[in-house]
Design a protein around this motif. Structure first.
Motif, PDB file in Angstrom:
ATOM      1  N   GLN A   1       0.791  -1.219   0.000  1.00 40.69           N
ATOM      2  CA  GLN A   1       0.000   0.000   0.000  1.00 40.69           C
ATOM      3  C   GLN A   1       0.826   1.273   0.000  1.00 40.69           C
ATOM      4  N   THR A   2       0.245   2.319  -0.591  1.00 42.98           N
ATOM      5  CA  THR A   2       0.695   3.695  -0.400  1.00 42.98           C
ATOM      6  C   THR A   2      -0.543   4.531  -0.111  1.00 42.98           C
ATOM      7  N   SER A   3      -0.495   5.305   0.974  1.00 40.99           N
ATOM      8  CA  SER A   3      -1.633   6.125   1.385  1.00 40.99           C
ATOM      9  C   SER A   3      -1.360   7.592   1.100  1.00 40.99           C
ATOM     10  N   PHE A   4      -2.348   8.235   0.452  1.00 41.67           N
ATOM     11  CA  PHE A   4      -2.307   9.670   0.208  1.00 41.67           C
ATOM     12  C   PHE A   4      -3.491  10.265   0.983  1.00 41.67           C
ATOM     13  N   VAL A   5      -3.198  10.888   2.129  1.00 38.92           N
ATOM     14  CA  VAL A   5      -4.252  11.372   3.021  1.00 38.92           C
ATOM     15  C   VAL A   5      -4.354  12.893   2.876  1.00 38.92           C
ATOM     16  N   VAL A   6      -5.536  13.363   2.493  1.00 39.64           N
ATOM     17  CA  VAL A   6      -5.756  14.770   2.167  1.00 39.64           C
ATOM     18  C   VAL A   6      -6.704  15.383   3.199  1.00 39.64           C
ATOM     19  N   ASP A   7      -6.431  16.609   3.619  1.00 44.48           N
ATOM     20  CA  ASP A   7      -7.302  17.313   4.557  1.00 44.48           C
ATOM     21  C   ASP A   7      -7.142  18.818   4.324  1.00 44.48           C
ATOM     22  N   LYS A   8      -8.075  19.592   4.893  1.00 41.89           N
ATOM     23  CA  LYS A   8      -8.046  21.053   4.865  1.00 41.89           C
ATOM     24  C   LYS A   8      -7.817  21.603   3.453  1.00 41.89           C
ATOM     25  N   VAL A   9      -8.681  21.205   2.514  1.00 34.54           N
ATOM     26  CA  VAL A   9      -8.605  21.715   1.148  1.00 34.54           C
ATOM     27  C   VAL A   9      -9.237  23.107   1.108  1.00 34.54           C
ATOM     28  N   SER A  10      -8.529  24.056   0.516  1.00 36.39           N
ATOM     29  CA  SER A  10      -8.994  25.443   0.508  1.00 36.39           C
ATOM     30  C   SER A  10      -8.634  26.100  -0.813  1.00 36.39           C
ATOM     31  N   LEU A  11      -9.568  26.932  -1.329  1.00 34.86           N
ATOM     32  CA  LEU A  11      -9.273  27.767  -2.495  1.00 34.86           C
ATOM     33  C   LEU A  11      -9.698  29.190  -2.154  1.00 34.86           C
ATOM     34  N   GLN A  12      -8.726  30.011  -1.756  1.00 34.42           N
ATOM     35  CA  GLN A  12      -8.976  31.388  -1.347  1.00 34.42           C
ATOM     36  C   GLN A  12      -8.764  32.324  -2.533  1.00 34.42           C
ATOM     37  N   VAL A  13      -9.765  33.200  -2.776  1.00 25.85           N
ATOM     38  CA  VAL A  13      -9.639  34.168  -3.871  1.00 25.85           C
ATOM     39  C   VAL A  13      -9.877  35.573  -3.334  1.00 25.85           C
ATOM     40  N   GLN A  14      -9.231  36.510  -3.989  1.00 25.39           N
ATOM     41  CA  GLN A  14      -9.471  37.929  -3.708  1.00 25.39           C
ATOM     42  C   GLN A  14      -9.909  38.615  -4.991  1.00 25.39           C
TER      43      GLN A  14
END
Length: 840
Positions: A827-840
């Motif tokens: 196995q290889t684990s890719f653990v993703v959290d706190k996804v954000s797309l900030q725009v101004q």
């Protein structure tokens, strides 16, 4: 099938990011940029290859891109090794500056490849290319190197690289043919390639008697003879300063009810996800284990006293070493970031760490290139704890050089390497002593001595203004300088930097006197530490190559000064004089030496209403001390009589123009007026979040794809909160994806995607088996761009924050995709959290 369940692992930051309200000068480095894509790298190599014929090089010559860093005004700095028939030519490389479109702006090269020619005629002359077929393999080269290295145990697995080794000799220039040896100047000699050898460069990182022994050894790939060997451990040789900073603020992290010495406001990624201080707890210096991050039940640390040998490393007394280290690391980061715009050691904002309490009674500290980190001893026979501000700045300076010019730690380049670290240590000390804020380095605050405060006999290891006071360092260049220890050959360049900053003295009885300065005035005028450091930093990061020597350093420093302050400027003249003072180049006259000149102009400032606006001016020339008068819209400000003027800005102050008049103490008084600086008071545009449920705490909506990867599962933990997206981890053939659709406004001025990523794997070796790509697609599923690809060869401890610029997609509705593929086993684990797309 992997089983997952909920596991709470929240961490709340209890720290504040470094405050900065000013507008950065346009000479600052840019923020970290995305790594070059494969296509961009290939395009740059193609552009460089197209320049070969103009340099008289054929198709057997090439470039291998090595390091990438941000430059000024959106430029990119790329370091490229020169190759011949696919083999690296040692000490021959280019610093290539490109613009936003990939066009080559400039190339600064250390060119030791010009005589490499495989033709029969060239080989007959004895100066052409060597046969590139080695007589034995890398394992035998390693065996030979180990046999020539005083060590008993490998700390890091040895490695051997087959390369072309230029055998360099130093010869006089034609103009200096009849000069006496004692009269030679650094510019009277030149380094030329005598011939080339096929060789192995073997890096051994061993231990002996409980101490690290790092060696780089060059071995003939034809005969097995050792051509050259040098010490590769970049240490400060026991110099330090500790327990003299009083009560200092340190940034920590609160996790539950426990405080950790983890500063997540400075740097990202790395081993711990931020700048960290760990407890080596006396692990041997021959193979130190950094241990765990320091923790405490309260946010008050240390007792301010020297560590008691044999005592606890975790009680208040044991914590003091960690306090010293974290304060030093924070100030080193802030100096580089706030003054130079350089993020962390590599310019790409990669976090590092310092491990304290290494070994027992250990009189040393060192930077380890393998982990890009620092180890600090508690001191023993000669020194107290080595976690001083100047030592930490020194060792982290090695980190900057390791990531940029990579000055070879031998010969004159090795002396420049060590000098860079001394210079960085002094700059950091001055910045920290002035409060650790602002955008410039003051002229006061540091002592220009390495190690005075902690040395038990009160004697520093090195004096910047008079290096020979230690009995071994040199004050000036001589023909044998490259043959001595790099800690001593650093002396002349240290003295150069002191003179460049503070000036010299015309009295032969003064320790600041140089007999090589013979133009007017005999006492050269300094330009201040701030300007001196800017010139040095620009040269080291954008112009120096691995084989830069003293004469070449002078030329690159002059170029840097001219680019920063103008051709014929006082700053460029000061560089020439400072190097002339150490017998590198000839002296020149200063223009109008008796006038007062502004050396640091006040910058335009932008703050929000209620913020602090700060303006600073610096001057040189005339007769010190100076007096200062600040003006607002042409009217003098009562009480504003210091080099720095600060006040709380309000909306009504928007557009106000400030300047300073500096007067000296001579009679009649001489004055200089600064440039105008404009204050802008406004509201910082708010950011909008486009990603919904980026922390996965509210179920799966609106995420699409393989939404079963979202949840609370055993075996992994969240970056924050309790839920996350676990792609991979199956140990069998699998494909999983997760995406969300967003619309980036056409009016956006910034659009930054970020997410926390943890990777762990059961795979071994360097072969890619499992991978996850982060892509931008349109609503039809067509890939518009690949932001990054991660694989099983890239495991990390904990999470790393990843950021990407999505402004090129403004005005479009796009999908942000995480696509994972896993092979049939392990196995290889890719653990993703706190996804954000900030725009101004």
């Amino acid at each position: 099938m992997k089983l997952r369940k909920s596991l709470l692992a929240a961490a709340v930051a209890a720290s504040f990011a470094p405050a900065f309200a000013g507008v950065l000068p346009d000479t600052l480095m840019a923020a970290p940029a995305q790594p070059m894509s494969v296509e961009a790298k290939a395009n740059l190599v193609s552009r460089l290859d197209s320049l070969r014929s103009a340099a008289g090089l054929d198709s057997e010559h090439g470039y291998k891109l090595r390091e990438q860093h941000p430059g000024v005004n959106g430029q990119r700095i790329v370091r490229a090794d020169h190759t011949f028939q696919g083999l690296r030519v040692f000490g021959s490389d280019s610093v290539v500056v490109t613009d936003e479109n990939g066009n080559v702006v400039s190339e600064s090269a250390s060119d030791r490849r010009n005589n490499l020619d495989a033709s029969r005629a060239a080989k007959a002359s004895g100066k052409g290319a060597p046969d590139t077929a080695a007589a034995f393999g890398a394992d035998e080269a390693i065996r030979i190197a180990v046999s020539r290295t005083p060590g008993s145990q490998h700390r890091i697995k040895p490695e051997a690289e087959l390369l072309i080794w230029p055998v360099v000799k130093t010869q006089r220039t034609a103009a200096a043919a009849n000069k006496a040896d004692s009269a030679l100047n650094a510019t009277d000699v030149e380094e030329v390639v005598d011939h080339y050898e096929l060789a192995y460069l073997v890096k051994t990182r061993m231990n002996k008697d409980g101490r690290p022994v790092f060696r780089d050894t060059v071995i003939s790939a034809k005969t097995g003879a050792v051509i050259k060997q040098w010490n590769a451990l970049q240490t400060v040789v026991g110099v330090g300063h500790s327990q003299y900073n009083g009560d200092v603020p340190i940034n920590t992290t609160l996790s539950g009810s426990t405080y950790k010495m983890l500063d997540t406001s400075r740097g990202v990624g790395g081993t711990y996800g931020g700048m960290a201080i760990t407890n080596a707890n006396h692990s041997s210096a021959n193979n130190p284990n950094p241990g765990s991050i320091y923790t405490n039940s309260t946010n008050t640390w240390g007792d301010g006293q020297q560590y008691i040998s044999g005592g606890s490393t975790t009680n208040a007394n044991g914590q003091t070493a960690a306090v010293n280290a974290l304060w030093g690391l924070m100030n080193t980061y802030d100096t580089l970031k706030n003054v130079m715009g350089w993020s962390s050691l590599d310019g790409n904002n990669t976090a590092t760490y310092i491990a304290v309490h290494v070994d027992n009674n250990y009189d040393n500290a060192f930077f380890d290139p393998s982990c890009k980190c620092m180890y600090i001893g508690d001191g023993g026979s000669y020194f107290n704890n080595l976690g001083s501000i100047d030592v930490i700045g020194h060792e982290m300076g090695h980190g900057v050089t390791d990531a940029t010019s990579n000055l070879t730690y031998s010969g004159e380049s090795g002396g420049l390497n060590e000098s860079n670290s001394d210079i960085t240590g002094e700059a950091v000390e001055a910045y920290a002593r002035a409060g650790g804020t602002g955008t410039s380095i003051p002229l006061t605050g540091n002592d220009w001595m390495m190690g005075k405060e902690i040395a038990k006999n009160g004697q520093p290891l090195r004096w910047m203004w008079k290096p020979s006071k230690d009995g071994s360092s040199k004050d000036a260049w001589s023909s044998g300088l490259g043959g001595i220890d790099v800690h001593y050959s650093s002396g002349p360049n240290n003295r150069m930097f002191y003179f460049l900053s503070k000036g010299s003295n015309s009295s032969s009885s003064s320790e600041m006197y140089s007999s090589y300065l013979n133009k007017q005035p005999l006492a050269m005028t300094g330009i201040g530490t701030d300007k001196a450091f800017r010139i040095w930093f620009k040269a080291n990061t954008t112009k120096f190559t691995a084989s830069t020597n003293y004469a070449n350093a002078r030329l690159k420093m002059i170029e840097s000064a001219e680019q920063l302050y103008g051709v014929g400027s006082a700053e460029a003249t000061a560089v020439k004089r400072a190097y002339a003072a150490i017998n590198v180049g000839t002296d020149v006259d200063e223009a109008n030496p008796n006038t007062v000149t502004i050396t640091t102009q006040p910058n335009n400032v932008t703050v929000a209403a209620g913020g602090t606006a700060t303006f600073t001016v610096g001057a040189s020339g005339g007769t010190t001390p100076y007096s200062y008068a600040w003006y607002r819209n042409g009217t003098q400000i009562s009480g504003a009589t210091s080099a720095t003027y600060s006040f709380t800005a309000q909306t009504a102050d928007n557009g106000a123009v400030f300047k300073a008049i500096v007067s000296d103490s001579s009679s009649p008084v001489k004055t200089a007026t600064s440039n105008d600086a404009t204050l802008t008071v406004g509201v910082i545009p708010p950011q909008s979040e486009l990603i919904v449920n980026g922390g996965f705490e509210s179920g799966t909506s609106p995420w699409a794809g393989t939404t079963g990867v979202i949840g609370n599962y055993s075996g992994q933990t969240a970056y924050e909160g309790s839920r996350f997206a676990w792609l991979g981890g199956n140990g069998r053939t699998a494909t999983e994806s997760l995406y969300q659709t967003v619309t980036i406004p056409s009016t956006a001025t910034s659009a930054t995607l970020s997410f926390a990523l943890h990777i762990d794997t059961a795979e071994t070796g360097s072969t890619v088996y499992d991978k996850m790509a982060v892509t931008v697609k349109n609503s039809s599923g067509t890939t518009l761009g690949t932001l990054a690809t991660y694989n099983n060869t890239m495991p990390v401890s904990g999470y790393q924050m990843r950021t990407f610029n999505l402004l090129p997609y403004k005005g479009q509705t796009v999908r942000i995709h995480f696509n994972m593929t896993e092979d049939y086993s392990l196995q290889t684990s890719f653990v993703v959290d706190k996804v954000s797309l900030q725009v101004q």
